[in-house]
Design an enzyme around this catalytic site. Structure first.
Site, short mmCIF file in Angstrom:
data_model
loop_
_atom_site.label_atom_id
_atom_site.label_comp_id
_atom_site.label_asym_id
_atom_site.label_seq_id
_atom_site.Cartn_x
_atom_site.Cartn_y
_atom_site.Cartn_z
N ASP A 304 70.19 34.51 36.03
CA ASP A 304 70.51 34.11 34.69
C ASP A 304 69.08 33.91 34.19
OD1 ASP A 304 72.04 33.22 32.93
OD2 ASP A 304 72.32 31.10 33.62
N GLU A 307 66.45 36.41 29.95
CA GLU A 307 66.00 37.39 28.56
C GLU A 307 64.57 37.25 28.46
OE1 GLU A 307 68.50 34.81 29.00
OE2 GLU A 307 69.89 36.48 29.14
N ASP A 417 77.49 34.03 27.65
CA ASP A 417 78.14 32.79 27.35
C ASP A 417 79.13 32.99 26.12
OD1 ASP A 417 76.72 31.87 29.23
OD2 ASP A 417 75.36 30.78 28.02
C1 GLC Z 1 73.71 29.79 31.19
C2 GLC Z 1 74.63 30.95 31.94
C3 GLC Z 1 76.06 30.28 32.23
C4 GLC Z 1 75.71 29.01 33.20
C5 GLC Z 1 74.62 28.06 32.77
C6 GLC Z 1 74.19 27.04 33.51
O1 GLC Z 1 74.27 29.55 30.11
O2 GLC Z 1 74.74 32.07 31.20
O3 GLC Z 1 76.80 31.08 32.91
O4 GLC Z 1 76.88 28.59 33.55
O5 GLC Z 1 73.57 28.86 32.23
O6 GLC Z 1 73.64 27.59 34.64
#
Ligand code: GLC
Length: 663
Positions: A304, A307, A417
């Site tokens: 995660d 980007e 998200d």
């Molecule tokens: C980002 C991710 C999401 C996750 C959050 C906390 O927003 O896209 O899926 O729950 O971070 O880690």
């Protein structure tokens, strides 16, 4: 036929595996003006593609950007999401695919400025263009996918249902989630661990207060047939004594700022450095870190914030605080008030910050914005390459938020998200074929929506689509209403719909693996199959899943059903929960069908078969040898089922195919 054109001296992205020799002539069909390519669209042309982006399967009528962006509000007016997938397919009198291979920003103006003009504007004049033509849309996709290499193969258990939430905050809570699923007999194969399993959000650590028995937890969950899937973030926390941070600093593995110091950004853990995922040595080092969790019995991950997301940079924070001081002394008028109001939102993902740090890429120092779209790709590549070294005989589950074409060889993606909005069910459906075109077969959206509060009917309708997606995961944000399948009144209905996924598994897995191994689409727009049917070509809310079935989910609140378009005669199969309650042949044309919340309908194509298992509470329990055949077929018609051990990374299509004949 594939032609490659080189403009200037492009940076290598490693997206394309076997490059054909570059053509010296000009590309056909396209005009060129400065850094833009232009194509005059015919009225009937459909423009497919762009992988992860907003709006329709047909991309005409909007302007899109390829610029990996951490944006949790996916609106109609959004231009770029987390992935950068520079592939489009023009389908009309002329049919061709275009792939713009460049790691910087690209703008696709598809009839926005001028309704009949497709204009592709490249920020960087150095790029490679691949033009693929001379076949049907399916051929073009297969040729393109052969060019970029085979898609990532997840383990079979990853086709089971997964439950996630930001965050299950302790071992105890994870055990409770598992218990609720098991006691309610709702099938489940995985539980996701979001950032709170870590110690102060540090990658490759475990919060021992909240998860004192982590290893035992992994083991106990396995005993229940449940995999734990931890998250890994793109930034490494700056903290003395933290091994990943200290090793990174010592070996020069972090991205540098203009002065050559390690670049400082704020993300979840507070101040962080970005590992230089583009640098081969740093990449191998970061990849090896996954061993920490693999050694604890973990078999899957989600990458995660890659980007990469920037909440703030140290420099920007300072600037903004100074500016705020100026505003404090002002008489805020119509201009300055709005400037003041917007100022704080300029802290995050500021383009200036992306221009202020550097990578070492293929031996050269390169400013980040020039290679921005490669960061998530190379983070996932670092894991994928490490898994090949560390676990050569096993498929490890991996999917990422940010991506570029090429990453599809190392992992899948989830679409980031989204929100608990009805329109996002439809967006999920529309994105699937576009993702498949770019090689991202193992993908899915956060079912039930990540942000905002969900309702029972929304989650149920979304599940009825989600059961057909390779990655089927319910995920929601901190602070939102709980949306686990047991969190609502009608648990039986959820048990039925999720249970149906497990009845469909042999078919879905078979179609997924055939698509992956033959470089084909798993989810196709109707226009691919019925190009002559003007209505079918414009259908934006139905999909073909594999060779046998079409789906048409309900995506409107309070709807009793929906209108479905059949390009030809098909057989409707209605499920109430897991049971088939209706089989009926419908003629071609439009039909309004009532579809109650707890039901799922699908349509079997003529001459096709759908094998159904009897179900199970996890993938392991599904019996692939006891399949019941449903079909719109005659005696002697058959289905070619793919199956394998579900773990071996090296599989040969022909060795795992078995023909099932209707007797
Ligand atoms: C980002 C991710 C999401 C996750 C959050 C906390 O927003 O896209 O899926 O729950 O971070 O880690």
């Amino acid at each position: 036929m594939i032609k490659r054109y080189v403009f200037g001296t492009p940076l290598e992205t490693d997206a394309v595996l076997n490059k054909p020799a570059a053509c010296r002539d000009k590309p056909p069909y396209l005009g060129k003006c400065e850094n833009a390519l232009i194509y005059k669209m015919d009225e009937e042309d459909i423009v497919y593609g762009l992988g992860e982006n907003v709006r329709g399967m047909n991309k005409r009528g909007w302007i899109y950007e390829s610029n990996c962006t951490d944006d949790p509000v996916h609106l109609e007016e959004t231009k770029s999401l987390y992935g950068a997938h520079n592939f489009i397919l023009v389908s009309g009198k002329k049919q061709f695919g275009l792939f713009l291979d460049t790691p910087g920003k690209v703008v696709f103006d598809i009839g926005y400025t001028n309704s009949s003009q497709l204009k592709i504007i490249l920020e960087d004049g150095d790029y490679e263009l691949y033009l693929i033509d001379g076949g049907t849309p399916d051929d073009i996709i297969t040729w393109f996918r052969e060019l970029i290499g085979s898609s990532y193969l997840p383990p079979k258990w990853a086709f089971g249902f997964g439950q996630s939430r930001w965050s299950y905050a302790s071992s105890k809570e994870v055990r409770q989630v598992a218990a609720r699923y098991r006691e309610n007999h709702i099938p489940l194969d995985s539980i996701y661990l979001d950032i709170d399993y870590m110690e102060r959000y540090k990658d490759f650590t475990i919060d021992r207060e909240a998860f004192p028995d982590f290893e035992q937890l992994v083991e106990d969950m396995k005993q229940q047939g449940i995999h734990l899937i931890p998250i890994i973030d793109g930034g490494v926390k700056i903290e003395d004594g933290y091994d990943v941070y200290e090793e990174g600093v010592k070996n020069g593995f972090f991205c540098k700022d203009e002065d050559g110091d390690d670049f400082v950004v704020g993300v979840w853990p507070g101040k962080c450095h970005f590992p230089d995922m583009l640098d081969e040595k740093a990449r191998a080092w970061f990849g090896d870190k996954y061993k920490f969790l693999l050694d604890k019995g973990i078999e899957g991950f989600w990458n995660d914030m890659n980007e990469p997301a920037i909440f703030y940079s140290e420099k920007r924070l300072k600037k903004v605080f100074e500016k705020l001081e100026e505003y404090r002394k002002m008489n805020l008028d119509v201009n300055t008030f709005f400037e003041f109001q917007d100022l704080v939102s300029t802290i995050s993902k500021n383009p200036e910050d992306y221009r202020s740090f550097y990578h070492t890429y293929k031996g050269k120092r390169i400013r980040h914005d020039k290679v921005h779209n490669l960061f998530g790709y190379f983070m996932t590549r670092s894991a994928g390459e490490a898994f090949e070294r560390l676990e050569p005989d096993k498929r490890i589950l991996m999917f990422s938020r940010a991506s570029y074409i090429g990453m599809h060889r190392y992992g899948g993606i989830w679409t980031g998200d989204n929100k608990s909005w009805w329109s996002h069910i439809l967006l999920n459906l529309k994105m699937m074929p576009s993702l498949n075109m770019c090689g991202f077969l193992y993908s899915g959206a956060d079912i039930g929506g990540f942000g905002a509060d969900a309702t029972q009917d929304l989650v149920m309708r979304w599940m009825a689509l989600g059961i057909f997606m390779p990655l089927m995961r319910d995920h929601s944000a901190r602070g939102t209403r709980r949306q686990e399948a047991y969190a609502f009144e009608d648990i039986e209905a959820f048990r039925g719909i999720i249970g149906l996924r497990y009845r469909l598994l042999p078919y879905l897995y078979s179609e997924f693996m055939k698509a992956a191994l033959k470089n084909e689409m798993y989810a196709r727009p109707l226009g691919f199959v019925w190009p002559e049917d003007r209505i079918a070509r414009r259908v934006e809310d139905q999909l073909l899943i594999g060779e046998s079935i079409m789906i048409a989910p309900v995506y409107e609140q309070n709807a009793v059903g929906r209108t479905v378009y059949l390009p030809e005669e098909m057989k409707l199969l209605r499920f109430h929960g897991q049971e088939v309650t209706e089989q009926r042949v419908l003629p071609a044309g439009h039909h309004f069908l009532e579809i109650p919340l707890e039901e799922v309908v699908l349509f079997i194509r003529k001459g096709c078969l759908l094998p159904l298992a009897s179900g199970g509470e996890n993938v392991e329990q599904v019996d692939w040898n006891q399949l019941k055949l449903y079909g719109f077929a005659e005696k002697g018609d058959s289905y070619e089922l793919y199956d394998d051990d579900g773990v071996s990374p090296h599989v040969i299509l022909e060795e795992n195919l078995r023909r099932i004949v209707l007797k």
